[in-house]
Design an enzyme around this catalytic site. Sequence first.
Site, short mmCIF file in Angstrom:
data_model
loop_
_atom_site.label_atom_id
_atom_site.label_comp_id
_atom_site.label_asym_id
_atom_site.label_seq_id
_atom_site.Cartn_x
_atom_site.Cartn_y
_atom_site.Cartn_z
N ASP A 108 -3.28 -42.09 -60.83
CA ASP A 108 -4.21 -41.81 -59.73
C ASP A 108 -3.39 -41.84 -58.45
OD1 ASP A 108 -6.49 -41.62 -57.98
OD2 ASP A 108 -7.70 -42.40 -59.62
N TRP A 143 -11.99 -22.41 -30.38
CA TRP A 143 -11.58 -23.57 -31.18
C TRP A 143 -10.59 -24.42 -30.41
CZ3 TRP A 143 -7.05 -24.84 -34.35
CH2 TRP A 143 -5.95 -24.00 -34.13
N SER A 174 -8.70 -36.87 -42.24
CA SER A 174 -7.38 -36.27 -42.51
C SER A 174 -6.28 -37.31 -42.44
CB SER A 174 -7.05 -35.19 -41.48
OG SER A 174 -8.12 -34.32 -41.34
N HIS A 257 0.02 -26.30 -33.03
CA HIS A 257 1.06 -25.59 -33.77
C HIS A 257 1.41 -26.27 -35.09
CE1 HIS A 257 3.71 -22.37 -34.56
NE2 HIS A 257 4.45 -23.29 -35.12
N TYR A 261 1.12 -25.04 -39.49
CA TYR A 261 2.00 -25.32 -40.63
C TYR A 261 1.32 -26.19 -41.66
CZ TYR A 261 5.33 -22.82 -38.00
OH TYR A 261 5.93 -21.81 -37.32
N HIS A 306 4.65 -22.15 -26.86
CA HIS A 306 4.57 -20.69 -26.99
C HIS A 306 3.11 -20.22 -26.92
CE1 HIS A 306 4.72 -21.10 -31.67
NE2 HIS A 306 3.49 -21.16 -31.27
N HIS A 307 2.18 -21.15 -27.00
CA HIS A 307 0.78 -20.78 -26.81
C HIS A 307 0.41 -20.81 -25.33
CE1 HIS A 307 -0.29 -20.97 -31.10
NE2 HIS A 307 0.64 -21.89 -31.14
N THR A 332 11.67 -19.66 -42.49
CA THR A 332 10.57 -18.92 -43.10
C THR A 332 11.10 -17.70 -43.84
OG1 THR A 332 9.28 -19.58 -41.17
CG2 THR A 332 8.26 -17.99 -42.63
N LYS A 335 12.61 -18.56 -47.14
CA LYS A 335 11.63 -18.73 -48.20
C LYS A 335 11.21 -17.38 -48.78
CE LYS A 335 9.48 -23.16 -47.32
NZ LYS A 335 9.69 -23.77 -48.65
N ARG A 454 -9.58 -10.44 -26.45
CA ARG A 454 -10.12 -11.25 -27.53
C ARG A 454 -11.35 -11.99 -26.99
NH1 ARG A 454 -6.17 -16.31 -28.99
NH2 ARG A 454 -7.57 -17.23 -30.51
C1 HEM Z 1 7.51 -17.07 -38.05
C2 HEM Z 1 6.33 -17.55 -37.96
C3 HEM Z 1 5.43 -17.57 -36.72
C4 HEM Z 1 5.69 -17.31 -35.41
C5 HEM Z 1 7.02 -16.92 -34.82
C6 HEM Z 1 4.46 -17.48 -34.68
C7 HEM Z 1 4.30 -17.32 -33.31
C8 HEM Z 1 3.12 -17.42 -32.62
C9 HEM Z 1 2.96 -17.32 -31.20
C10 HEM Z 1 4.10 -17.11 -30.22
C11 HEM Z 1 1.64 -17.45 -30.90
C12 HEM Z 1 0.99 -17.44 -29.53
C13 HEM Z 1 0.38 -16.12 -29.23
C14 HEM Z 1 -0.50 -16.15 -28.02
O1 HEM Z 1 -1.45 -16.95 -27.98
O2 HEM Z 1 -0.26 -15.36 -27.11
C15 HEM Z 1 0.96 -17.63 -32.14
C16 HEM Z 1 -0.40 -17.80 -32.26
C17 HEM Z 1 -1.02 -18.23 -33.39
N1 HEM Z 1 -0.42 -18.43 -34.62
FE1 HEM Z 1 1.51 -18.04 -35.08
N2 HEM Z 1 3.48 -17.82 -35.54
C18 HEM Z 1 4.04 -17.91 -36.78
C19 HEM Z 1 3.40 -18.29 -37.94
C20 HEM Z 1 2.10 -18.71 -37.99
C21 HEM Z 1 1.48 -19.29 -39.14
C22 HEM Z 1 2.18 -19.55 -40.46
C23 HEM Z 1 0.20 -19.55 -38.81
C24 HEM Z 1 -0.91 -20.13 -39.65
C25 HEM Z 1 -0.98 -20.18 -40.93
C26 HEM Z 1 0.00 -19.14 -37.45
C27 HEM Z 1 -1.19 -19.24 -36.77
C28 HEM Z 1 -1.37 -18.91 -35.46
C29 HEM Z 1 -2.62 -19.02 -34.77
C30 HEM Z 1 -3.93 -19.54 -35.36
C31 HEM Z 1 -2.41 -18.58 -33.48
C32 HEM Z 1 -3.42 -18.37 -32.38
C33 HEM Z 1 -4.04 -19.56 -31.86
C34 HEM Z 1 -5.14 -19.17 -30.94
O3 HEM Z 1 -4.84 -18.62 -29.89
O4 HEM Z 1 -6.30 -19.42 -31.27
N3 HEM Z 1 1.18 -18.63 -36.98
N4 HEM Z 1 1.88 -17.62 -33.19
CU CU Z 2 2.08 -21.81 -32.53
#
Ligand code: HEM
Ligand code: CU
Length: 637
Positions: A108, A143, A174, A257, A261, A306-307, A332, A335, A454
């Site tokens: 378990d 969100w 969690s 962020h 992951y 970066h967000h 990444t 992988k 958006r």
């Molecule tokens: C090499 C991999 C990745 C890079 C370089 C990356 C990069 C970024 C960047 C720079 C943003 C910001 C964009 C903006 O708001 O202007 C973003 C937003 C986002 N990313 Fe990624 N990302 C990666 C992988 C992932 C993965 C694996 C996930 C989830 C499984 C993910 C989920 C999100 C989400 C949910 C947002 C938006 C959040 C929101 O504004 O509500 N990203 N990503």
């Molecule tokens: Cu991010």
Amino acid sequence: MGATTVTAIPVPTKASAKSGIWSWITTVDHKRIGILYFWTSFCFFLVGGLEALLVRTQLIVPENDFLTADFYNQMFTMHAVTMVFLALMPLTAAFFNYVVPLQIGARDVAFPRLNALSYWIYLLGGLFSTVPIFFGQFPNAGWFAYANLTTPQFSTGLNIDFYVLGLQVLGISSIISSINFIVTILNLRAPGMRLMRMPIFTWMTLITAVLIATAMAVLTIAVTELMFDRFFGTNFYNVAKGGDPVLWQHLFWMFGHPEVYILILPIFGMISEVLPTFARKPLFGYNVMVFSGILIGWLGWGVWSHHMFATGLGPIADAFFAMGTMLIAIPTGIKIFNWLATLWGGSIRFTTAMLFGTAFIVTFTIGGLSGVMHAVAPADLQQTDTYFVVAHIHYVFFGGTVMGLWAGIYYWFPKMFGRLLDEKLGVVHFWLTFIGMNLTFFPMHFLGLHGMPRRTFTYADGLGFNGMNMLATIGSYLIGAATLLFAYNLIRSVRRGRLAGNNPWGAATLEWQTSSPPPEYNFAEIPVVRSRMPLWEDDPVLKAGIPHGRHQEDTGAVTLAGQDVSELEYPDDESKMSAHDLGIHLPPPSIYPIVLALCITIFFSGFMIHWGVAVAAAFATALTIFAMAFEPGHSGH
Ligand code: HEM
Ligand SMILES: [Cu+2]
């Protein structure tokens, strides 16, 4: 069926002799808790999907008035909150619960009652977050709930109260479960299972659990501050009183962020189990897969801003976070290449799990690429807050997390329920989903680049957005149809699916050694592990490909309950070690987890009802914790 399949005629087994609703309420068995997580989170997935369909229906044509603007805001907010916190995270938790203890040869998890507690808190927190639908007061600030949209001056209803209190409750769940899995994986591995022999899914679970424990702590701080702003008149995020809304953004994304992951690393683990099984080849570059997973988790902590490029952080911060983000593409990418190399030259069987698994590589990579595109800070100023980000999110969340989860479900369902999902329905489900998702999300890249913002409730005619929005909505209906088919397949197969037997796929890891579903105690004898792929060792063809640690490699002096088990031989049946001989007991059922979860949920709801309720619930919580601490922990074997 593969050469290593050992089962002759599959016979149905019962997971546990006990049944009835009470046994489920008081269960502390990780497998039952896994099944509870599974069905609950799947139901929430349907709810989140329905919310998405409402959003897409509103956007099907320009200037539509299907939803009001306010209800639209509530729907896109709750869609994201439901999917992230109530559907996908807990669905990965269903697999942590069900699969990980089996994969490491344990009876378990380390803390079975805490495990039940985290499920009940999740369920009650989830229901609490769903209550506001009855009076139209769902959270409505997105969100990520940016201040000032959430400060009391600008949000007077109960909407944000539900967001804050719901996340408090869910965060506890969690954190508890992640600590449980860290301890379980580090301490309860079967003799001989060194860290570098752990199945890769267990490895990714471990990394994810560390991320959850740390990231959820940050979110808790952020929402506690917001809770104080809203209920006790503090001013953390109130500019007028010297507070700082950007502080919220930092805290939220410091959680947010790592959170993405948290939602993808378990999937990396699942895919790394599915691909080798159906290519009949060991995972290519196991060590590199482990370390790139660790690196992704580690780097994931240093890129949150970066967000926030659009907040004007300045060139040095922008450059730092842009480079950090691009760096993540390296592990990444590694992988992705390793998965391809695993497929290379394999004898591939395209089961439904494998279809989802291979399609995942494609769709997830598209999402990764658009991620790197917005890592370029100047480009991101153009893309942020447009549909381009929505496209990215969904290629990683849907093309990544959901596709991977579906692969995982087709793969492990037979272990969980003893029966296979229907493969014909599965193939239809796969193609509908794959076509539907690309139809829905691919046009969003162009919508975003053409300037569609958006979170917009509607758009004017004649902007060039019509056709692509129509396509996206049609695609979302396809996904909806596919998901209903999937739900039917799940429900039907629990009773009427083909019997699976121990190891229907001829897979290599320990969970496939025991019956499907496994007995309450998982393994009659604790297995002794000599390699990474214990069930392929006896196959002369496959064995040659298993890197590292075959029979020749000594298992070291491994002791269990004071006995040296590495050298043990079993001359006859009577001297076999059973759970009983090893002095391992199964924990008795307990009512306290659900009671405690109820107290905690009432405590947080109390802030909205009356402070007296919160105080009373706080006392009840303390008492229940005492009672739980002194509950006897032993029962039969
Ligand atoms: C090499 C991999 C990745 C890079 C370089 C990356 C990069 C970024 C960047 C720079 C943003 C910001 C964009 C903006 O708001 O202007 C973003 C937003 C986002 N990313 Fe990624 N990302 C990666 C992988 C992932 C993965 C694996 C996930 C989830 C499984 C993910 C989920 C999100 C989400 C949910 C947002 C938006 C959040 C929101 O504004 O509500 N990203 N990503
Ligand atoms: Cu991010």
